[in-house]
Write an enzyme that holds these catalytic residues in place. Structure first.
Site, PDB file in Angstrom:
ATOM      1  N   CYS A 100       4.508   3.628   7.574  1.00  0.00           N
ATOM      2  CA  CYS A 100       3.765   2.363   7.675  1.00  0.00           C
ATOM      3  C   CYS A 100       3.266   2.150   9.095  1.00  0.00           C
ATOM      4  O   CYS A 100       4.056   2.147  10.044  1.00  0.00           O
ATOM      5  CB  CYS A 100       4.665   1.195   7.261  1.00  0.00           C
ATOM      6  N   HIS A 121       9.635  -4.635   6.928  1.00  0.00           N
ATOM      7  CA  HIS A 121       8.651  -4.145   5.967  1.00  0.00           C
ATOM      8  C   HIS A 121       8.892  -4.692   4.568  1.00  0.00           C
ATOM      9  O   HIS A 121       7.940  -4.871   3.793  1.00  0.00           O
ATOM     10  CB  HIS A 121       8.699  -2.606   5.939  1.00  0.00           C
ATOM     11  N   ASN A 168      -4.000 -11.499   2.534  1.00  0.00           N
ATOM     12  CA  ASN A 168      -4.065 -10.951   1.185  1.00  0.00           C
ATOM     13  C   ASN A 168      -2.702 -10.330   0.897  1.00  0.00           C
ATOM     14  O   ASN A 168      -2.216  -9.536   1.692  1.00  0.00           O
ATOM     15  CB  ASN A 168      -5.125  -9.853   1.067  1.00  0.00           C
ATOM     16  N   HIS A 215       3.151  -3.875   4.196  1.00  0.00           N
ATOM     17  CA  HIS A 215       3.870  -4.640   5.217  1.00  0.00           C
ATOM     18  C   HIS A 215       3.330  -6.075   5.271  1.00  0.00           C
ATOM     19  O   HIS A 215       2.120  -6.293   5.165  1.00  0.00           O
ATOM     20  CB  HIS A 215       3.665  -3.964   6.580  1.00  0.00           C
ATOM     21  N   HIS A 226       1.525  -8.925   6.379  1.00  0.00           N
ATOM     22  CA  HIS A 226       0.534  -9.069   7.447  1.00  0.00           C
ATOM     23  C   HIS A 226      -0.673  -9.839   6.931  1.00  0.00           C
ATOM     24  O   HIS A 226      -0.847 -10.039   5.730  1.00  0.00           O
ATOM     25  CB  HIS A 226       0.077  -7.698   7.955  1.00  0.00           C
TER      26      HIS A 226
END
Length: 347
Positions: free
Chosen positions: A71, A117, A157, A168, A170
């Site tokens: 990631c 995460h 989103n 992750h 964000h």
């Protein structure tokens, strides 16, 4: 809050936001052999609608559903360098490696809400949510002051069903070189209402929802969340501060203090809607006024949250009427959606 700015190997800016303003943030260099960042974004104007459309063909090569151990938004570890060189962070913001907007055409940033995460925004505590709000506000102020930027858009989103390619937790922050089509339409409607009645349409919508009550989802001293009368999505909630303000930079201290707990409760209710299919995919979007110009004084900062899920095992896809003609057809009555969101409140 403490903010620390540095650069990644290809020259992109990265900013660490620490909740402890006395924290000693060691700047860790980015060891990756990256070429200088490049982009090929272009803004074109639709001659029939007048809408701006961004062409960004370089984004075809962006990172797509990497495994957890690769990631790019997790902190770097020994032997694995990510987009975040530091071994830990509270909240971090950096320029997108594959931006839709860059240079004279604006800027795109990524904001990571947590180094964990496997969590989500809904699972953050109020202190971390307040730090995210502070970071959104910081970026709205700084990006809005840049030459050529017309509007700043902070959003998240969540979920593969939405189209997210990085799992992750964000969000993103866009600095547009134009006023977005949706905001342009809002401004025109609000201006026409002002000319016709002398009143502010945002104020009247909020007052009417609070007075009528059936679509109110939750209400605090300084914020109200409601399903809009003509909701486009099966479960859609709009969150307004009671005191109208243009953007996050002018949000008052009382509303700023109340927001984290209220917003977290709203996100948690979304996850309880379809418990068997949690977490619920959603888009969470801050609507802010253009950074300057006519209409800014009448605009009302608000957040719009919606999910594409209509039942535990059914998604709301945009059909031909919606994607082709922007004529939305909603399968869930707004009053029923509001009632369901009240039912799943924290006990």
């Amino acid at each position: 809050m403490k903010r620390t700015s540095t650069r990644l190997a290809d020259g992109r800016e990265i900013l660490y936001f620490d909740a402890d303003d006395g924290a000693a943030r060691a700047v860790v260099p980015d060891p990756r052999p990256l070429d200088a960042s490049a982009d090929s974004c272009e803004v074109r104007r639709d001659p029939l609608l007048g809408d701006a459309v961004v062409i960004a063909s370089h984004r075809q090569g962006r990172t797509y559903h990497p495994p957890v151990d690769a990631c790019p938004l997790c902190p770097s570890t020994e032997g694995r360098a990510s987009e975040v060189p530091a071994p830990d962070y509270d909240v971090v913001v950096f320029e997108n490696r594959f931006p839709s907007l860059a240079g004279d055409n604006g800027r795109c940033e990524v904001i990571c809400f947590t180094p964990d995460h496997r969590t989500s925004f809904a699972e953050l505590d109020e202190e971390r949510a307040a730090l995210v709000l502070a970071a959104w506000t910081d970026r709205t102020a700084e990006l809005g002051a840049r030459a050529g930027v017309r509007q700043v858009y902070c959003f998240e989103n969540r979920g593969a069903e939405i189209g997210v390619t990085l799992a992750h937790p964000h969000g993103q922050i866009y600095a547009f070189p134009f006023i977005t089509p949706r905001t342009t339409r809002m401004l025109a409607t609000v201006a026409a209402h002002r000319a016709r009645t002398g009143a502010n349409l945002f104020d009247e919508v909020l007052a009417a929802e609070r007075a009528e009550g059936t679509r109110i989802v939750l209400e605090g001293e300084h914020w109200s969340a409601f399903v809009p009368y003509a909701a486009r999505w099966p479960y859609e909630v709009h969150l307004y501060p009671h005191r109208r303000t243009a953007d996050l930079t002018t949000l008052d201290d009382a509303a700023r203090a109340e927001f984290p707990g209220l917003y977290l409760e709203l996100l948690r209710r979304f996850d309880r809607l379809f418990a068997a299919a949690a977490p619920t995919p959603y888009v969470s979007a801050w609507h802010q006024a253009p950074v300057a110009g006519e209409g800014r004084a009448d605009f009302a900062l608000h957040l719009e949250l919606f999910t594409v899920r209509r039942t535990a095992d059914k998604l709301k896809y945009l059909a031909g009427t919606e994607s082709g003609m922007e004529a939305y057809m909603n399968d869930v009555r707004p009053e029923d959606a509001a009632a369901r969101l009240r039912e799943v409140a924290s006990r």
